[in-house]
Design a protein around this motif. Structure first.
Motif, mmCIF file in Angstrom:
data_model
loop_
_atom_site.group_PDB
_atom_site.id
_atom_site.type_symbol
_atom_site.label_atom_id
_atom_site.label_comp_id
_atom_site.label_asym_id
_atom_site.label_seq_id
_atom_site.Cartn_x
_atom_site.Cartn_y
_atom_site.Cartn_z
ATOM 1 N N PHE A 50 44.068 40.097 29.485
ATOM 2 C CA PHE A 50 44.642 39.639 30.862
ATOM 3 C C PHE A 50 44.468 40.614 31.621
ATOM 4 C CE2 PHE A 50 48.334 40.598 33.347
ATOM 5 C CZ PHE A 50 48.469 39.465 34.020
ATOM 6 N N ARG A 51 44.021 40.467 33.069
ATOM 7 C CA ARG A 51 43.698 41.257 34.365
ATOM 8 C C ARG A 51 44.452 40.756 35.416
ATOM 9 N NH1 ARG A 51 38.373 44.110 35.776
ATOM 10 N NH2 ARG A 51 37.571 41.901 35.891
ATOM 11 N N SER A 52 45.438 41.535 35.932
ATOM 12 C CA SER A 52 46.124 40.955 37.087
ATOM 13 C C SER A 52 45.372 41.204 38.317
ATOM 14 C CB SER A 52 47.363 41.753 37.196
ATOM 15 O OG SER A 52 48.144 41.205 38.507
ATOM 16 N N TRP A 53 45.225 40.089 39.274
ATOM 17 C CA TRP A 53 44.721 40.146 40.530
ATOM 18 C C TRP A 53 45.978 40.010 41.593
ATOM 19 C CZ3 TRP A 53 40.236 41.891 41.689
ATOM 20 C CH2 TRP A 53 39.055 41.879 40.748
ATOM 21 N N ASP A 54 47.115 40.146 41.263
ATOM 22 C CA ASP A 54 48.177 40.135 42.138
ATOM 23 C C ASP A 54 47.797 41.307 43.129
ATOM 24 O OD1 ASP A 54 50.844 40.752 43.207
ATOM 25 O OD2 ASP A 54 51.646 39.833 41.848
ATOM 26 N N PRO A 55 47.944 41.302 44.295
ATOM 27 C CA PRO A 55 47.473 42.196 45.262
ATOM 28 C C PRO A 55 48.815 43.409 45.087
ATOM 29 C CG PRO A 55 48.549 40.203 46.448
ATOM 30 C CD PRO A 55 48.328 39.903 45.156
ATOM 31 N N ARG A 56 50.014 43.044 44.606
ATOM 32 C CA ARG A 56 50.823 44.031 44.540
ATOM 33 C C ARG A 56 50.244 45.079 43.217
ATOM 34 N NH1 ARG A 56 55.485 39.846 44.129
ATOM 35 N NH2 ARG A 56 54.009 38.781 42.965
ATOM 36 N N ASN A 112 45.321 49.192 36.246
ATOM 37 C CA ASN A 112 45.363 47.751 36.177
ATOM 38 C C ASN A 112 43.892 46.928 36.594
ATOM 39 O OD1 ASN A 112 48.185 47.659 36.292
ATOM 40 N ND2 ASN A 112 48.643 47.461 38.496
ATOM 41 N N ARG A 113 43.016 47.921 36.794
ATOM 42 C CA ARG A 113 41.646 47.345 36.831
ATOM 43 C C ARG A 113 41.090 46.866 35.359
ATOM 44 N NH1 ARG A 113 40.994 50.822 41.604
ATOM 45 N NH2 ARG A 113 40.317 52.545 40.300
ATOM 46 N N SER A 114 41.675 47.414 34.408
ATOM 47 C CA SER A 114 41.364 47.059 33.061
ATOM 48 C C SER A 114 41.978 45.707 32.628
ATOM 49 C CB SER A 114 41.629 48.360 32.126
ATOM 50 O OG SER A 114 40.901 49.525 32.433
ATOM 51 N N PHE A 115 41.358 45.199 31.723
ATOM 52 C CA PHE A 115 41.812 44.107 31.009
ATOM 53 C C PHE A 115 43.164 44.584 29.863
ATOM 54 C CE2 PHE A 115 38.330 41.959 32.556
ATOM 55 C CZ PHE A 115 38.739 40.545 32.499
ATOM 56 N N PHE A 116 44.062 43.945 29.701
ATOM 57 C CA PHE A 116 45.321 44.290 28.629
ATOM 58 C C PHE A 116 45.095 43.286 27.716
ATOM 59 C CE2 PHE A 116 46.100 46.192 32.592
ATOM 60 C CZ PHE A 116 46.664 47.739 32.076
ATOM 61 N N ILE A 117 45.503 43.483 26.395
ATOM 62 C CA ILE A 117 46.011 42.443 25.376
ATOM 63 C C ILE A 117 47.294 42.089 25.473
ATOM 64 C CG2 ILE A 117 43.963 43.032 23.932
ATOM 65 C CD1 ILE A 117 45.672 44.717 22.176
ATOM 66 N N SER A 118 47.632 41.276 24.519
ATOM 67 C CA SER A 118 49.224 40.835 24.438
ATOM 68 C C SER A 118 50.012 42.104 24.063
ATOM 69 C CB SER A 118 49.424 39.628 23.605
ATOM 70 O OG SER A 118 49.187 39.952 22.213
ATOM 71 N N GLN A 119 51.093 42.060 24.678
ATOM 72 C CA GLN A 119 52.131 43.303 24.500
ATOM 73 C C GLN A 119 53.070 43.010 23.058
ATOM 74 O OE1 GLN A 119 51.657 46.198 26.711
ATOM 75 N NE2 GLN A 119 50.029 44.911 26.767
ATOM 76 N N GLY A 120 52.950 41.809 22.866
ATOM 77 C CA GLY A 120 53.743 41.287 21.698
ATOM 78 C C GLY A 120 53.247 39.906 21.142
ATOM 79 N N MET A 121 53.794 39.578 20.135
ATOM 80 C CA MET A 121 53.505 38.296 19.803
ATOM 81 C C MET A 121 55.045 37.550 19.060
ATOM 82 S SD MET A 121 50.841 36.001 19.301
ATOM 83 C CE MET A 121 49.530 36.972 18.756
ATOM 84 N N GLU A 140 43.303 37.014 35.692
ATOM 85 C CA GLU A 140 42.065 36.719 35.028
ATOM 86 C C GLU A 140 42.264 36.665 33.706
ATOM 87 O OE1 GLU A 140 37.350 38.233 35.227
ATOM 88 O OE2 GLU A 140 38.721 39.390 36.408
ATOM 89 N N LEU A 141 41.379 36.043 32.927
ATOM 90 C CA LEU A 141 41.660 35.992 31.666
ATOM 91 C C LEU A 141 40.565 35.682 30.912
ATOM 92 C CD1 LEU A 141 44.715 35.807 29.890
ATOM 93 C CD2 LEU A 141 44.470 33.377 30.006
ATOM 94 N N THR A 142 40.399 36.230 29.654
ATOM 95 C CA THR A 142 39.202 35.756 28.892
ATOM 96 C C THR A 142 39.903 35.765 27.229
ATOM 97 O OG1 THR A 142 38.887 38.297 27.977
ATOM 98 C CG2 THR A 142 37.663 37.406 30.122
ATOM 99 N N LEU A 143 39.149 34.755 26.560
ATOM 100 C CA LEU A 143 39.364 34.580 25.013
ATOM 101 C C LEU A 143 38.076 34.771 24.373
ATOM 102 C CD1 LEU A 143 41.345 33.242 22.921
ATOM 103 C CD2 LEU A 143 40.380 31.303 23.388
ATOM 104 N N GLY A 144 38.204 35.770 23.509
ATOM 105 C CA GLY A 144 37.350 36.147 22.447
ATOM 106 C C GLY A 144 37.210 35.547 21.124
ATOM 107 N N HIS A 145 36.016 35.526 20.791
ATOM 108 C CA HIS A 145 35.765 34.761 19.481
ATOM 109 C C HIS A 145 35.671 36.269 18.438
ATOM 110 C CE1 HIS A 145 35.161 32.107 16.086
ATOM 111 N NE2 HIS A 145 34.740 31.099 16.882
ATOM 112 N N PHE A 146 35.323 35.938 17.199
ATOM 113 C CA PHE A 146 35.025 37.031 16.215
ATOM 114 C C PHE A 146 33.848 37.638 16.920
ATOM 115 C CE2 PHE A 146 37.108 34.035 13.160
ATOM 116 C CZ PHE A 146 38.302 34.510 13.096
#
Length: 684
Positions: free
Chosen positions: A450-456, A479-488, A540-546
């Motif tokens: 996940f990457r935020s494009w929220d202008p704030r 914030n310019r980097s992508f983050f993975i989930s913070q918890g499940m 912005e969102l990406t979903l990667g495979h193996f």
């Protein structure tokens, strides 16, 4: 010396799948110790290994006690192999050194003051917890099971001299929950052999450990992970048989019941060939969970695992590693999964740490006529699985196991994850496609990135700043980097659909606007993902495979095309393939070559889906994706790539939840994905 272990003169009559018998376990243990003993010249040399640059200990400027810890860990963890060998043959030698004499001498020197490698005492160090406690637990777990190895070799005076140090560490401060087991084992050993201990302290540790039993044979560690098997089941079952049954029978019964329950599902964690799944922390310990297989034959009741299946999986898991040249670094198991990989290890590990992976060699304490040794190898449930997929739901630890008959791979689908850590936070883990590290540029393997494009966020302000006037650490650069989930979160399984939630941001920078509701439908050779975004702002969102490793530098072959509204991308290396098909909710599919992320190669290819939503208030969306894997080189068929026949989208479902779907598969099966009261069904 051979560059990797080979099964010589295999016995395919009793072990038609691996050729491994009791004799070969002994040969394997000798081979591994012969490589380790290249680092000593005589019986008087303490066993130590070259330090490895990076985050692991010891660091060049570490205090002296860290170097003593390195030596003690090397001595204790190699005893995981040496102890069973001595038990089988007290005269056994490695490189001309009699093992019983070597370990007796070196442990005596480590445990009595005045020697160059003597351990410090707790009172000589700041009051804290130290690695020594962990190694005492490992040592006395082995000596409880096999005291004839070295303890009976000492004179009474030598024992008294060592007990002073042993007792101080046994009674010292411990940490977290699994570490109590180390104190329990050491205190119990002392009491068993007539030395005075604090009985109330031992009882307290025991009650604490028993309190963590969560059900399905699992215990809560920092989260749910392999420690629940290797320490809470393997160590404590040994404790049961050697001490607990006699001194604390009620607590021993708690352990017995949990171990018995674990055996109902333990085989589902392994691939058809016995492959271990690269999951949870302490990855360099690899096969230590295979210690559960010999433990199955130490329980009171009739084992729940077929003996031939147990040995087949145990043997296969060891052969997965010891037969590979890249497994070894400095003549010993590397700090990684296959080869040495810095990103896979923790700073509490040292070069000797991986030797705990040989915990399964407690099998040599089983008698020669044990079914574990005499039964004919078989493939258990795999023999009847064919191309179908078998799933097991473990509600209490929030784990789902999938065994794919088509590929021979097993998968772990985690549900209770408390932080952003690729050891735990992946959408699923596969025995034949080891996980990759997170890539901040996106396209991370088996993750929603996940990457935020929220202008704030782009400006580096807290999203609530203009409401509260309070700022938080919200770096625009970060914030310019992508983050993975913070918890499940695990939300249960209903009508064949696995429900979870990926929490992409935690408070204070999160209300309920950073949630991806997950729905997994396990199919033969893969999964249908029906996931609902509740991401409230521009993103912005990406979903990667193996990830597919570039073995010997050979890149994966990627193919990409569209058919109707479906976007298809496949990637293949020799013997392994993946396919990703998007139906709705995604803008495009693509692939990236990642560097230094993969367990097997410096470079790897990941195929992924991508979307970007720049509305101030993005709508909720369903993302329907098929993710498949193969362990052969066959062409993908339309039947494989397109398992969905029909998709019926709903704004409001029959159970009055919002944005769901009814999916009809090509084989006629129907799945209803409704996300009914999903927030109220959270099970952490």
């Amino acid at each position: 010396m051979k560059r990797a272990f080979e099964v010589e003169d295999p016995d395919f009559s009793v072990s038609p799948l691996t050729g491994m018998t009791r004799r070969h376990y002994i040969e394997m243990a000798k081979y591994l110790l012969e490589r380790a003993f290249t680092h000593i010249g005589s019986i008087n040399d303490p066993l130590t290994f070259p330090e490895v640059p990076g985050k692991t200990y010891p660091q060049p400027d570490d205090p002296d006690w860290r170097w003593r810890s390195l030596e003690f860990e090397a001595l204790e963890r190699t005893f995981t192999l040496a102890g069973p060998l001595i038990h089988v043959d007290p005269e056994v030698e490695i490189k001309g050194i009699k093992l019983r004499d070597y370990y007796s001498l070196q442990l005596y020197r480590a445990l009595t003051p005045g020697h160059a490698n003597s351990l410090p005492l707790p009172e000589d160090l700041p009051d804290s917890t130290y690695q020594f406690t962990c190694e005492f637990g490992g040592l006395f777990k082995t000596l409880l099971l096999m005291p004839d190895t070295i303890w009976t070799n000492y004179s009474e005076q030598q024992k008294e001299e060592m007990v002073a140090t042993i007792s101080k560490w046994a009674h010292h401060r411990t940490t977290q929950n699994n570490w109590r087991i180390f104190n329990i084992v050491t205190l119990s050993f002392l009491k068993k052999y007539g030395y005075e201990i604090d009985d109330e302290l031992l009882k307290s540790h025991l009650l604490w450990v028993a309190s963590y039993h969560s059900g399905n044979g699992w215990y809560l560690e920092q989260t749910y992970n392999y420690y629940s098997i290797s320490l809470f089941i393997v160590y404590t079952t040994i404790w049961n048989r050697t001490f607990g049954d006699e001194y604390y029978p009620e607590i021993a019964e708690i352990i017995e019941r949990s171990a018995t329950k674990l055996m109902e599902s333990i085989t589902g964690f392994f691939g058809r060939e016995g492959y271990i799944n690269m999951w949870s922390r302490s990855i360099c310990y690899r096969t230590w969970v295979s210690g559960a297989f010999p433990v199955a034959f130490m329980l009171k009741d009739k084992p729940l695992i077929d003996a031939g299946f147990a040995r087949r999986l145990c043997s296969g898991s060891l052969l997965q590693f010891v037969t590979r040249e890249d497994f070894y670094h400095n003549e010993i198991p590397s700090l990684g999964f296959y080869g040495r990989k810095e990103y896979m290890v923790q700073n509490y590990s040292c070069p000797a740490s991986p030797f705990i992976m040989f915990l399964p060699f407690i099998c040599l304490a089983l008698p020669e006529d044990s079914p574990f040794w005499t039964a004919r190898e078989n493939e258990g449930f795999w023999e009847e699985l064919g191309t179908d997929t078998k799933t097991v739901v473990l509600e209490n630890p929030g784990l789902v196991l999938a065994n794919h008959g088509k590929s021979g791979a097993s998968e772990i689908i985690p549900g209770k994850v408390y932080y952003d850590d690729p050891n735990y936070s992946k959408l699923m883990y596969n025995t034949h496609f080891p996980w990759e590290d997170h890539d901040p540029s996106g396209g991370t393997s088996m993750e929603y990135s996940f990457r935020s494009w929220d202008p704030r966020d782009v400006r580096g302000e807290d999203i609530n700043f203009y409401l509260t006037g309070l700022a938080v650490n919200n770096s625009a650069e970060r914030n310019r980097s992508f983050f993975i989930s913070q918890g499940m979160v695990f939300n249960g399984v209903k009508a064949g659909v696995i429900y979870r939630q990926a929490i992409m941001r935690k408070p204070p920078n999160n209300g309920v606007g950073y949630i991806i509701d997950l729905a997994d439908i396990i199919i033969s050779g893969g999964v249908i993902r029906v996931d609902r975004t509740r991401l409230a702002f521009e993103h912005e969102l990406t979903l990667g495979h193996f990830g597919l490793p570039h073995i010997n530098g050979e890149r994966a072959v990627v193919n990409q095309y569209e058919e109707g509204n479906r976007k298809i991308i496949t990637a293949a290396i020799k013997g392994r393939q993946v396919a990703l098909v998007t139906y709705t909710g995604w803008d495009e599919v693509d692939s990236l070559v990642h560097s230094n992320r993969n367990a097997e190669a410096e470079e790897s290819t990941v195929v992924f889906a991508r979307k970007k939503r720049l509305d101030k208030n993005p709508a909720m969306e369903l993302m329907i994706t098929v993710m498949l894997h193969k362990t052969d080189d066959s062409e993908w068929t339309k039947e494989e790539l397109f398992p969905i026949k029909e998709i019926e989208m709903m704004d409001v479902t029959p159970v009055f939840s919002t944005l769901g779907t009814k999916i009809t598969l090509a084989d006629g099966k129907i799945y209803e994905v409704y996300f009914e009261e999903i927030d109220g069904n959270r099970r952490w």
